[in-house]
Design a protein around this motif. Structure first.
Motif, PDB file in Angstrom:
ATOM      1  N   ASP A 179      39.467  38.979 -10.288  1.00  0.00           N
ATOM      2  CA  ASP A 179      40.897  39.206 -10.072  1.00  0.00           C
ATOM      3  C   ASP A 179      41.196  40.597  -9.522  1.00  0.00           C
ATOM      4  OD1 ASP A 179      41.414  36.692 -11.027  1.00  0.00           O
ATOM      5  OD2 ASP A 179      42.115  37.340 -13.003  1.00  0.00           O
ATOM      6  N   TYR A 180      40.220  41.492  -9.578  1.00  0.00           N
ATOM      7  CA  TYR A 180      40.460  42.862  -9.111  1.00  0.00           C
ATOM      8  C   TYR A 180      39.146  43.497  -8.650  1.00  0.00           C
ATOM      9  CZ  TYR A 180      38.846  43.898 -13.882  1.00  0.00           C
ATOM     10  OH  TYR A 180      38.110  43.958 -15.045  1.00  0.00           O
ATOM     11  N   GLU A 181      39.266  44.432  -7.721  1.00  0.00           N
ATOM     12  CA  GLU A 181      38.119  45.214  -7.252  1.00  0.00           C
ATOM     13  C   GLU A 181      38.203  46.596  -7.879  1.00  0.00           C
ATOM     14  OE1 GLU A 181      37.818  45.366  -3.054  1.00  0.00           O
ATOM     15  OE2 GLU A 181      37.593  43.201  -2.802  1.00  0.00           O
ATOM     16  N   GLY A 182      37.037  47.152  -8.244  1.00  0.00           N
ATOM     17  CA  GLY A 182      37.024  48.432  -8.944  1.00  0.00           C
ATOM     18  C   GLY A 182      37.374  48.212 -10.403  1.00  0.00           C
ATOM     19  N   GLY A 183      37.906  49.259 -11.040  1.00  0.00           N
ATOM     20  CA  GLY A 183      38.352  49.128 -12.420  1.00  0.00           C
ATOM     21  C   GLY A 183      37.240  49.043 -13.446  1.00  0.00           C
ATOM     22  N   GLU A 184      36.015  49.418 -13.072  1.00  0.00           N
ATOM     23  CA  GLU A 184      34.922  49.371 -14.045  1.00  0.00           C
ATOM     24  C   GLU A 184      35.114  50.427 -15.129  1.00  0.00           C
ATOM     25  OE1 GLU A 184      33.458  48.175  -9.985  1.00  0.00           O
ATOM     26  OE2 GLU A 184      34.466  49.953 -10.792  1.00  0.00           O
ATOM     27  N   LEU A 185      34.773  50.077 -16.346  1.00  0.00           N
ATOM     28  CA  LEU A 185      34.674  51.054 -17.423  1.00  0.00           C
ATOM     29  C   LEU A 185      33.284  51.659 -17.327  1.00  0.00           C
ATOM     30  CD1 LEU A 185      35.569  52.412 -20.109  1.00  0.00           C
ATOM     31  CD2 LEU A 185      34.647  50.397 -21.281  1.00  0.00           C
ATOM     32  N   VAL A 186      33.208  52.965 -17.129  1.00  0.00           N
ATOM     33  CA  VAL A 186      31.925  53.643 -16.963  1.00  0.00           C
ATOM     34  C   VAL A 186      31.680  54.513 -18.191  1.00  0.00           C
ATOM     35  CG1 VAL A 186      30.524  55.168 -15.526  1.00  0.00           C
ATOM     36  CG2 VAL A 186      32.192  53.623 -14.460  1.00  0.00           C
ATOM     37  N   ILE A 187      30.614  54.215 -18.923  1.00  0.00           N
ATOM     38  CA  ILE A 187      30.283  54.914 -20.164  1.00  0.00           C
ATOM     39  C   ILE A 187      29.008  55.714 -19.950  1.00  0.00           C
ATOM     40  CG2 ILE A 187      29.769  54.649 -22.622  1.00  0.00           C
ATOM     41  CD1 ILE A 187      31.144  51.861 -22.408  1.00  0.00           C
ATOM     42  N   ALA A 188      29.047  56.987 -20.321  1.00  0.00           N
ATOM     43  CA  ALA A 188      27.882  57.855 -20.166  1.00  0.00           C
ATOM     44  C   ALA A 188      27.207  58.052 -21.524  1.00  0.00           C
ATOM     45  CB  ALA A 188      28.297  59.210 -19.589  1.00  0.00           C
ATOM     46  N   VAL A 239      41.225  51.171  -9.390  1.00  0.00           N
ATOM     47  CA  VAL A 239      41.360  49.783  -8.947  1.00  0.00           C
ATOM     48  C   VAL A 239      41.681  49.787  -7.450  1.00  0.00           C
ATOM     49  CG1 VAL A 239      42.765  47.691  -9.144  1.00  0.00           C
ATOM     50  CG2 VAL A 239      42.052  48.925 -11.202  1.00  0.00           C
ATOM     51  N   ARG A 240      40.883  49.037  -6.689  1.00  0.00           N
ATOM     52  CA  ARG A 240      41.048  49.019  -5.239  1.00  0.00           C
ATOM     53  C   ARG A 240      41.924  47.859  -4.766  1.00  0.00           C
ATOM     54  NH1 ARG A 240      35.589  49.977  -5.993  1.00  0.00           N
ATOM     55  NH2 ARG A 240      35.029  47.862  -5.326  1.00  0.00           N
ATOM     56  N   SER A 241      41.935  46.788  -5.524  1.00  0.00           N
ATOM     57  CA  SER A 241      42.827  45.666  -5.210  1.00  0.00           C
ATOM     58  C   SER A 241      43.017  44.842  -6.474  1.00  0.00           C
ATOM     59  CB  SER A 241      42.254  44.794  -4.087  1.00  0.00           C
ATOM     60  OG  SER A 241      41.079  44.120  -4.521  1.00  0.00           O
ATOM     61  N   GLY A 242      44.126  44.126  -6.525  1.00  0.00           N
ATOM     62  CA  GLY A 242      44.397  43.300  -7.690  1.00  0.00           C
ATOM     63  C   GLY A 242      44.941  44.103  -8.859  1.00  0.00           C
ATOM     64  N   GLN A 243      44.747  43.578 -10.038  1.00  0.00           N
ATOM     65  CA  GLN A 243      45.278  44.188 -11.255  1.00  0.00           C
ATOM     66  C   GLN A 243      44.293  43.974 -12.404  1.00  0.00           C
ATOM     67  OE1 GLN A 243      48.648  42.268 -13.562  1.00  0.00           O
ATOM     68  NE2 GLN A 243      49.776  44.004 -12.706  1.00  0.00           N
ATOM     69  N   ARG A 244      44.027  45.036 -13.148  1.00  0.00           N
ATOM     70  CA  ARG A 244      43.108  44.987 -14.300  1.00  0.00           C
ATOM     71  C   ARG A 244      43.933  44.994 -15.587  1.00  0.00           C
ATOM     72  NH1 ARG A 244      40.750  48.750 -18.027  1.00  0.00           N
ATOM     73  NH2 ARG A 244      38.476  48.612 -18.263  1.00  0.00           N
ATOM     74  N   LEU A 245      43.713  44.002 -16.442  1.00  0.00           N
ATOM     75  CA  LEU A 245      44.409  43.906 -17.725  1.00  0.00           C
ATOM     76  C   LEU A 245      43.377  43.930 -18.845  1.00  0.00           C
ATOM     77  CD1 LEU A 245      46.975  41.129 -16.798  1.00  0.00           C
ATOM     78  CD2 LEU A 245      47.523  43.519 -17.267  1.00  0.00           C
ATOM     79  N   ALA A 246      43.612  44.765 -19.837  1.00  0.00           N
ATOM     80  CA  ALA A 246      42.655  44.908 -20.930  1.00  0.00           C
ATOM     81  C   ALA A 246      43.366  45.328 -22.206  1.00  0.00           C
ATOM     82  CB  ALA A 246      41.578  45.924 -20.572  1.00  0.00           C
ATOM     83  N   MET A 247      42.698  45.116 -23.314  1.00  0.00           N
ATOM     84  CA  MET A 247      43.154  45.634 -24.597  1.00  0.00           C
ATOM     85  C   MET A 247      42.144  46.657 -25.073  1.00  0.00           C
ATOM     86  SD  MET A 247      42.910  44.204 -28.404  1.00  0.00           S
ATOM     87  CE  MET A 247      41.425  45.195 -28.487  1.00  0.00           C
TER      88      MET A 247
END
Length: 239
Positions: free
Chosen positions: A128-137, A166-174
């Motif tokens: 549903d979306y491009e990008g928006g990754e959660l990146v954990i170090a 987010v590059r396109s679309g929409q990211r929804l999270a809790m």
């Protein structure tokens, strides 16, 4: 410890949440209102106001599902939860590299909560979306997390992390935070390994013995494993 939790929400639960979150925008507020000290300018998203008439029902659905998830309960050993935040990232929105505050004040009880674990529950599908990754170090590098809808990632709140733009679309999270009964991540990992090993061994032996576990040596060793788990939990837990 990074722990992926599969199918925290079923399709019906997830769709009900999405239907509520995508109906109008009058109850979305600037995510900076809940940003930690010093990271306000890094946070660019929208969050559902707790004044939304459906907020309590949405939060209860997610927390009840987490408490029913055996892997979550084993890995987190939760004592207290912060009320969930429902977040929305549109095109160009992101959350820069940061660490979560060590302490939160629970908005309902006024009590301090130590953030041992952070959790992100993905509500819409990754396509549903491009990008928006959660990146954990962590000590092993960076881990880009983008899970199926209804799945969650549990990780130590001590970790630096970010949400990519987010590059396109929409990211929804809790998102929510947990104070665990066991403060140490290393100790929680040991307990989780023991617990899962005990469960899996018992299941395999039941399958081999058509539902019955031998009352002799094998049963005794399983009891010893279970005893070790509970005695370590008794030693390390802060109730």
């Amino acid at each position: 410890m990074l722990q992926i939790l599969e199918q925290v929400l079923n399709n019906q639960q997830r769709q009900q949440i999405l239907d509520t979150l995508t109906q109008g925008n009058s109850h979305w507020q600037d995510g900076k209102l809940t940003a930690g000290v010093g990271v306000e300018e890094k946070k660019n998203n929208w969050q559902l106001s707790r004044d939304h008439p459906a907020y309590t029902a949405l939060a209860n659905t997610c927390l009840t599902a987490l408490k029913a998830h055996p892997i979550f309960m084993s890995a987190a050993l939760p004592k207290t939860f912060m009320p969930p935040l429902f977040s929305q990232y549109g095109v160009g929105q992101a959350y820069g590299l940061h660490v979560d505050n060590a302490l939160h004040t629970h908005p309902d009880t006024g009590q301090w909560l130590r953030t041992d674990l952070s959790l992100t529950l993905f509500l819409n599908a990754p396509e549903d979306y491009e990008g928006g990754e959660l990146v954990i170090a962590d000590d092993y590098g960076e881990h880009a997390i983008k899970l199926a809808a209804g799945d969650a990632i549990l990780y130590p709140s001590t970790s630096l992390h970010r949400v990519n733009s987010v590059r396109s679309g929409q990211r929804l999270a809790m998102v929510t935070w947990v104070q665990s009964l066991v403060r140490s991540d290393a100790q929680r990992q040991i307990l989780h390994d023991l617990d899962i090993s005990h469960v899996l061994l018992r299941q395999k032996l039941q399958q081999l013995n058509h539902g019955d576990i031998d009352n002799g040596l094998v049963a005794e060793e399983l009891d010893r494993l279970n005893k070790s788990y509970h005695n370590l939990l008794r030693l390390w837990a802060d109730c």
